[in-house]
Design an enzyme around this catalytic site. Structure first.
Site, PDB file in Angstrom:
ATOM      1  CB  VAL A  21      39.327  44.312  30.339  1.00  0.00           C
ATOM      2  CG1 VAL A  21      39.889  45.498  29.589  1.00  0.00           C
ATOM      3  CG2 VAL A  21      40.435  43.343  30.719  1.00  0.00           C
ATOM      4  CE1 TYR A  22      41.147  39.942  33.208  1.00  0.00           C
ATOM      5  CE2 TYR A  22      41.550  39.929  35.569  1.00  0.00           C
ATOM      6  CZ  TYR A  22      41.987  39.683  34.276  1.00  0.00           C
ATOM      7  OH  TYR A  22      43.245  39.167  34.059  1.00  0.00           O
TER       8      TYR A  22
END
Length: 328
Positions: free
Chosen positions: A60-61
């Site tokens: 998700v980064y």
């Protein structure tokens, strides 16, 4: 650089891990303060020069861009076999109904997507980012076992959850002969020590590596309490504000004590706070995020700081119980 076994495994990891949420694409995801790839390259280069071999990111980064940046940095500054790559799955990556979570479908999809973005055939440490309340834990654990058996991950780990949840998962893994969690990535620093009550003793008992996130309390332990946030990240960090909003007066006293010891030692506060964490029994490798080079240098210097028993007691004695934070 010092190296330690990752829990009860034979895998050697550097005493400091580079957290890679800071490197990706500021136009993607929810963090506008993220550094671009070119801005982040010097940090990867310095980390490798210093002997850091442990790099942690998540799908998700920056909506996957952090994995892409990390993969290219590994190829440029070190070798795949020399690096220990850790990434995670759980958060939303697509808008459809199965675009998040830890179902068998989601795990199989996300591990392949992470491998592609990282540009590698395997992930050293594949972690669940949080507990998925909408998927039976047995389904998640069996899927992770199959990921290991397929050679897509060498080891599996977990991140912030309740100790009873972690022990339930470990028990199911043992009962079914599934690949076992070897690490716990949890919230631990001088301003948040609730993990000392249950999670740390559990990890020590079970031979689980502890790789804490936010070791400097999102910068709060690195400066006088009265100082305004000096970084774009601190100013925009609503999550961090929520974590530390309920015990500010007590936290102010702890931050002041860090400052007193740092002044007496003649070293930056960050080195004192990290040295305390490195002294903590069970802690393997704190995850250090750096957007300024001195932050990475302070982390490396903290490896050589030896705190006395009196200094440790002085740092710890002002801590009051906190509300649990970081499990969501």
């Amino acid at each position: 650089m010092e190296y330690r076994n990752l829990g009860s495994t034979g895998l050697k990891v550097s005493r400091i891990a580079l957290g890679c949420m800071s490197y990706g694409d500021p136009s993607k995801g929810n963090h506008s303060w993220v550094m671009t790839e070119s801005e982040g390259q010097p940090f990867f280069r310095r980390a490798v020069e210093a002997g850091i071999n442990f790099f942690d990111t998540a799908n998700v980064y920056s909506d996957g861009a952090s994995e892409e940046v990390l993969g290219r940095a590994i190829r440029e500054f070190t070798t795949r076999d020399a690096a220990v790559i850790a990434t995670k799955a759980y958060g939303r990556m697509r808008s459809d109904a199965n675009g998040l979570g830890l179902s068998r479908k989601a795990i199989f999809s996300e591990v392949d997507a992470s491998l592609q973005r990282l540009g590698t055939d395997y992930i050293d440490l594949y972690q669940i980012h949080r507990w998925d309340y909408e998927t039976p834990i047995e389904e998640t654990l069996e899927a992770l076992h199959d990921v290991v058996r397929a050679g897509k991950a060498r080891y599996i780990g977990a991140s912030s959850m309740y100790a009873w949840q972690f022990m339930k998962a470990l028990g199911l893994q043992r009962q079914n002969g599934w690949a076992r969690f070897v690490s716990m990535q949890n919230h631990l620093n001088l301003l948040y020590r609730e993990e000392e009550r249950e999670m740390l003793p559990l990890c020590i008992s079970e031979g689980i590596a502890v790789v804490p996130w936010s070791p400097l309390a999102r910068g709060r332990l690195t400066r006088p309490w009265e100082d305004t946030p000096s970084t774009a990240r601190a100013a925009a960090d609503e999550v961090g504000k929520a974590f530390y909003a309920k015990a500010q007066e007590a936290d102010r006293m702890v931050v002041g004590r860090v400052g007193e010891i740092a002044e007496a030692r003649g070293i930056p506060r960050a080195q004192i706070a990290l040295a305390w964490l490195l002294h903590k029994k069970g802690v393997t490798s704190p995850l250090v995020g750096a957007t300024k080079m001195h932050q990475l240098e302070d982390a490396l210097a903290a490896l050589d700081v030896r705190l006395s028993g009196e200094e440790i007691q002085s740092l710890e004695e002002l801590y009051p119980p906190h509300l649990l934070a970081g499990y969501e």
